[in-house]
Structure formats: structure tokens, C-alpha cells
Design a protein around this motif. Structure first.
Motif, mmCIF file in Angstrom:
data_model
loop_
_atom_site.group_PDB
_atom_site.id
_atom_site.type_symbol
_atom_site.label_atom_id
_atom_site.label_comp_id
_atom_site.label_asym_id
_atom_site.label_seq_id
_atom_site.Cartn_x
_atom_site.Cartn_y
_atom_site.Cartn_z
ATOM 1 N N VAL A 11 -5.348 -2.260 12.352
ATOM 2 C CA VAL A 11 -6.003 -1.566 11.266
ATOM 3 C C VAL A 11 -5.988 -1.943 9.873
ATOM 4 C CG1 VAL A 11 -6.742 0.929 10.498
ATOM 5 C CG2 VAL A 11 -5.604 0.485 12.726
ATOM 6 N N LEU A 12 -7.047 -2.331 9.476
ATOM 7 C CA LEU A 12 -7.176 -2.695 8.168
ATOM 8 C C LEU A 12 -7.618 -1.466 7.396
ATOM 9 C CD1 LEU A 12 -7.368 -4.595 5.720
ATOM 10 C CD2 LEU A 12 -9.792 -4.975 6.360
ATOM 11 N N GLU A 13 -6.850 -1.158 6.112
ATOM 12 C CA GLU A 13 -7.229 -0.306 5.466
ATOM 13 C C GLU A 13 -7.356 -0.733 3.989
ATOM 14 O OE1 GLU A 13 -5.534 4.154 3.425
ATOM 15 O OE2 GLU A 13 -4.007 2.829 4.392
ATOM 16 N N ILE A 14 -8.319 -0.254 3.016
ATOM 17 C CA ILE A 14 -8.433 -0.609 1.767
ATOM 18 C C ILE A 14 -8.300 0.420 0.983
ATOM 19 C CG2 ILE A 14 -10.608 -1.639 0.339
ATOM 20 C CD1 ILE A 14 -11.687 -2.321 3.443
ATOM 21 N N GLY A 15 -7.699 0.175 -0.191
ATOM 22 C CA GLY A 15 -7.244 1.271 -1.262
ATOM 23 C C GLY A 15 -6.348 2.311 -0.570
ATOM 24 N N PRO A 16 -5.371 2.120 -0.279
ATOM 25 C CA PRO A 16 -4.584 3.499 0.375
ATOM 26 C C PRO A 16 -4.128 4.398 -0.653
ATOM 27 C CG PRO A 16 -3.036 1.339 0.135
ATOM 28 C CD PRO A 16 -4.653 0.800 -0.289
ATOM 29 N N GLY A 17 -4.293 4.193 -1.914
ATOM 30 C CA GLY A 17 -3.705 5.280 -2.797
ATOM 31 C C GLY A 17 -2.437 5.317 -2.603
ATOM 32 N N ILE A 18 -1.885 6.691 -2.258
ATOM 33 C CA ILE A 18 -0.578 6.977 -1.981
ATOM 34 C C ILE A 18 -0.091 7.011 -0.710
ATOM 35 C CG2 ILE A 18 -0.552 8.448 -4.501
ATOM 36 C CD1 ILE A 18 -0.405 10.975 -2.846
ATOM 37 N N GLY A 19 -1.217 6.878 0.183
ATOM 38 C CA GLY A 19 -1.138 6.731 1.537
ATOM 39 C C GLY A 19 -1.248 7.760 2.676
ATOM 40 N N PRO A 20 -1.953 8.802 2.266
ATOM 41 C CA PRO A 20 -2.056 9.914 3.155
ATOM 42 C C PRO A 20 -2.806 9.466 4.623
ATOM 43 C CG PRO A 20 -3.529 10.403 1.441
ATOM 44 C CD PRO A 20 -2.852 9.164 1.008
ATOM 45 N N LEU A 21 -3.852 8.603 4.226
ATOM 46 C CA LEU A 21 -4.612 8.062 5.618
ATOM 47 C C LEU A 21 -3.757 6.987 5.999
ATOM 48 C CD1 LEU A 21 -7.478 8.033 7.126
ATOM 49 C CD2 LEU A 21 -8.096 6.028 5.442
ATOM 50 N N THR A 22 -3.036 6.279 5.297
ATOM 51 C CA THR A 22 -1.954 5.126 5.904
ATOM 52 C C THR A 22 -1.066 5.869 6.993
ATOM 53 O OG1 THR A 22 -2.212 4.315 3.574
ATOM 54 C CG2 THR A 22 -0.837 3.145 5.242
ATOM 55 N N ALA A 23 -0.495 6.948 6.453
ATOM 56 C CA ALA A 23 0.612 7.585 7.396
ATOM 57 C C ALA A 23 -0.091 7.949 8.835
ATOM 58 C CB ALA A 23 1.311 8.899 6.454
ATOM 59 N N PRO B 298 -7.180 -6.733 18.425
ATOM 60 C CA PRO B 298 -8.635 -6.059 18.258
ATOM 61 C C PRO B 298 -8.074 -5.300 16.886
ATOM 62 C CG PRO B 298 -7.540 -5.068 20.021
ATOM 63 C CD PRO B 298 -6.704 -5.994 19.662
ATOM 64 N N VAL B 299 -9.129 -5.361 15.934
ATOM 65 C CA VAL B 299 -8.864 -4.797 14.720
ATOM 66 C C VAL B 299 -10.098 -3.891 14.458
ATOM 67 C CG1 VAL B 299 -8.360 -5.306 12.034
ATOM 68 C CG2 VAL B 299 -7.959 -6.896 13.931
ATOM 69 N N VAL B 300 -9.676 -2.553 13.803
ATOM 70 C CA VAL B 300 -10.552 -1.693 13.280
ATOM 71 C C VAL B 300 -10.312 -1.732 11.798
ATOM 72 C CG1 VAL B 300 -10.931 -0.491 15.387
ATOM 73 C CG2 VAL B 300 -9.520 0.065 13.835
ATOM 74 N N VAL B 301 -11.506 -0.947 10.938
ATOM 75 C CA VAL B 301 -11.353 -0.814 9.644
ATOM 76 C C VAL B 301 -11.094 0.732 9.378
ATOM 77 C CG1 VAL B 301 -11.993 -0.718 7.337
ATOM 78 C CG2 VAL B 301 -12.239 -2.806 8.821
ATOM 79 N N CYS B 302 -10.457 1.236 8.776
ATOM 80 C CA CYS B 302 -10.274 2.771 8.328
ATOM 81 C C CYS B 302 -10.083 2.787 6.843
ATOM 82 C CB CYS B 302 -9.476 3.522 9.198
ATOM 83 S SG CYS B 302 -9.657 5.337 8.838
ATOM 84 N N ALA B 303 -10.825 3.427 5.996
ATOM 85 C CA ALA B 303 -10.676 3.323 4.632
ATOM 86 C C ALA B 303 -11.320 4.610 3.783
ATOM 87 C CB ALA B 303 -10.931 2.142 3.738
ATOM 88 N N ASN B 304 -10.815 4.984 2.787
ATOM 89 C CA ASN B 304 -11.477 5.797 1.727
ATOM 90 C C ASN B 304 -11.845 4.841 0.639
ATOM 91 O OD1 ASN B 304 -12.204 7.589 -0.099
ATOM 92 N ND2 ASN B 304 -10.239 8.506 -0.558
ATOM 93 N N LEU B 305 -12.887 4.429 0.684
ATOM 94 C CA LEU B 305 -13.502 3.276 -0.289
ATOM 95 C C LEU B 305 -13.826 4.048 -1.601
ATOM 96 C CD1 LEU B 305 -15.941 1.362 2.035
ATOM 97 C CD2 LEU B 305 -13.619 0.703 1.461
ATOM 98 N N PRO B 306 -13.422 3.314 -2.652
ATOM 99 C CA PRO B 306 -13.843 3.626 -4.207
ATOM 100 C C PRO B 306 -15.473 3.380 -4.027
ATOM 101 C CG PRO B 306 -11.968 1.940 -4.096
ATOM 102 C CD PRO B 306 -12.488 1.978 -2.677
#
Length: 288
Positions: free
Chosen positions: A50-62, A118-126
């Protein structure tokens, strides 16, 4: 630590002396259902990177770390790195990568960080980088799906149908590469600080092939951009003024007639198949 609890967030940020940056579009989630639902829809799973963009403090990352095989989160703001080092310490399958997503070689990045996966993207984009980031992600053809939270108005543009005000060149670009759907809306009250607009989570499931065969993708997208360059003009006038080095007004008129399209039609009325056929006819006429 509850990374969506406003009190705990403020205490965490205070310990690290962090201040929000408007220029970086920083809005942190304070409702746990949002990252949970986004991750559930993202395709993150055992055996998937999983590629995440702009994790901030990490709630989505966790949340992603608990589902995905490996998470690589790209963060531009260096002041967030020590915070992420603290919040992501419980997750050995998370790697925080300092950098600018728009400057990365995405195929090389995936080979380095997700070998064999295989890779997916999940992010809260600016909001301020939404369009170029989505364009880069889709055009890289590295990902099975892209699930992102973006401004609702942009989500509507991506999923728009012909004949609507939201339909445009970016719609066709996204739908060329992926099947696009809005999953749910996220009100401003779900963020700290609260933005002025509503967000939407959108999932783009990457296609194996475009919805209609396109012989020359570069020319197809040039025609699409030309069609929407001057939306208030008819398609004939918009294309002939935008593609002056390629075709003239008479050739555009001839191509429209060959496609059974009226001379007064505007670009937003054309379907994906119409644009593909029009591009082919323009190429034929120019070559004849």
C-alpha cells in the motif's frame, strides 16, 4: 493512542511543537469511521503493498498497517517525521518515506518498496495537489486501485457523465485508466482544523484496457483537452482554435459529419466512444 481523538491529537502535536500548514493543506481526521471505511474499500490485504500519500500523524496509516502486507507512506512535511516515528512505532510493516510524491519515479519506487507485491494506493490527499497526483498515479500504471479522499467537487468531476457541468477533460483521463466511483462523503466536522468544503472518498479501480479502443492515446487526449479548452464554444470552434497546428475548421467539420455529430455540438456532449471515433476520423482526414 487514539489518533482520531482531538484531545490526544492536540497533546501529541503540542509535545512536538507542531503547527498546521495551510500551504500544505493539512487537515487531520478526528472521526475513526472515516479511515476504517476507506481502508476497507481500498483493497489493502495480506500480500498487497500500500502506498499512502501525506500520512499526517498516521490514523489512516495505522488502519492500513493492520490489513496490508507493507505500507510505504510518503510525507513531505519534515516536522511530521518525528511524530510519525512515535505513532507508527507499533507497526513494523510501515515505512515512512520523506519526499514529494510529485517528484518520485513511481515505477522505481514500487520496485524498491514493494518487490513482488501487487500495490494499491490509499490516501487523504491535500486538496492543492489532487489533480496532478491522481494523474501521475493513474498514468504510472503501477497500481491495481487508487482510493483517495478528495474535495467533493473534484470527485464529482472524476465520476461525471456526458452532458453534465462536471464532465470534462479530467473526467475522461480518469475514466480512460480506471472505473471510478464515489464511495461516501466526509463532512468538514470530521477534521481538525475543519476545512470549508465537504470531502468524498473515491475509488478508482484500474482497468486492464480502456473502455473503448484508442489507436493513438496521445492524440486522443490532445483532442479531449482541445474540446474542453473553450467550453462555451462549439466543438468545431474549440478544436479548430486549440489544434491549429494539426487540423483546421473544415477538417473538424468533416470529421464531425463522419461521426454523425452535429456542427453545433459541444465537447461535454460527447461520450468516450465519440471522442475515440472523432480522433480516428481526424487522423484519417489529416493523413488523406
Amino acid at each position: 493512542m487514539d489518533l482520531c481523538n482531538p484531545k490526544e491529537i492536540k497533546a501529541l502535536l503540542g509535545r512536538h511543537g507542531f503547527h498546521f500548514s495551510k500551504s500544505k493543506g493539512q487537515n487531520f481526521l478526528i472521526q475513526s469511521w472515516v479511515p476504517q471505511q476507506a481502508v476497507e474499500a481500498s483493497g489493502a490485504a495480506t500480500g498487497v503493498g500500500v502506498l499512502e500519500i501525506g500520512p499526517g500523524i498516521g490514523p489512516l496509516t495505522a488502519q492500513l498497517a493492520q490489513r496490508g502486507e507493507k505500507v510505504a507512506a510518503v510525507e513531505l512535511d519534515a516536522t511530521l517525521l518525528p511524530i510519525l516515528a512515535e505513532t507508527m512505532a507499533p507497526y513494523p510493516n510501515v515505512e515512512i518515506v520523506p519526499g514529494d510524491i510529485l517528484k518520485l519515479d513511481l515505477p522505481a519506487f514500487c520496485r524498491e518498496h514493494f518487490p513482488g507485491l501487487p500495490v494499491v494506493v490509499c490516501a487523504n490527499l491535500p486538496y492543492n495537489i489532487t489533480t496532478p497526483v491522481i494523474t501521475a498515479l493513474l498514468q504510472s500504471q503501477c497500481f491495481q486501485a487508487v482510493t483517495v479522499m478528495i474535495q467533493r467537487e473534484v470527485a464529482k468531476r472524476i465520476c461525471a457523465q456526458p452532458g453534465t457541468a462536471e464532465y470534462g477533460a479530467f473526467t475522461l483521463l480518469c475514466q480512460y485508466y480506471a472505473h471510478c466511483e464515489v464511495l461516501f462523503d466526509v463532512p468538514p466536522s470530521c477534521f481538525l482544523p475543519a476545512p470549508k468544503v465537504t470531502s468524498s472518498v473515491i475509488r478508482m479501480t484500474v482497468r486492464e484496457a480502456p473502455p473503448v479502443p484508442v489507436g493513438d492515446p496521445a492524440l486522443f487526449f490532445r483532442v479531449v483537452r482541445g474540446a474542453f479548452a473553450q467550453r462555451r464554444k462549439t466543438l468545431i470552434n474549440s478544436l479548430s482554435s486549440s489544434l491549429t497546428d494539426f487540423v483546421g475548421k473544415e477538417e473538424v467539420t468533416q470529421a464531425l459529419r463522419a461521426c454523425n455529430l452535429t456542427e453545433t455540438i459541444r465537447g461535454e456532449r460527447l461520450t468516450f466512444a465519440d471522442f475515440a471515433q472523432l480522433t480516428e476520423k481526424l487522423q484519417e482526414i489529416r493523413g488523406s
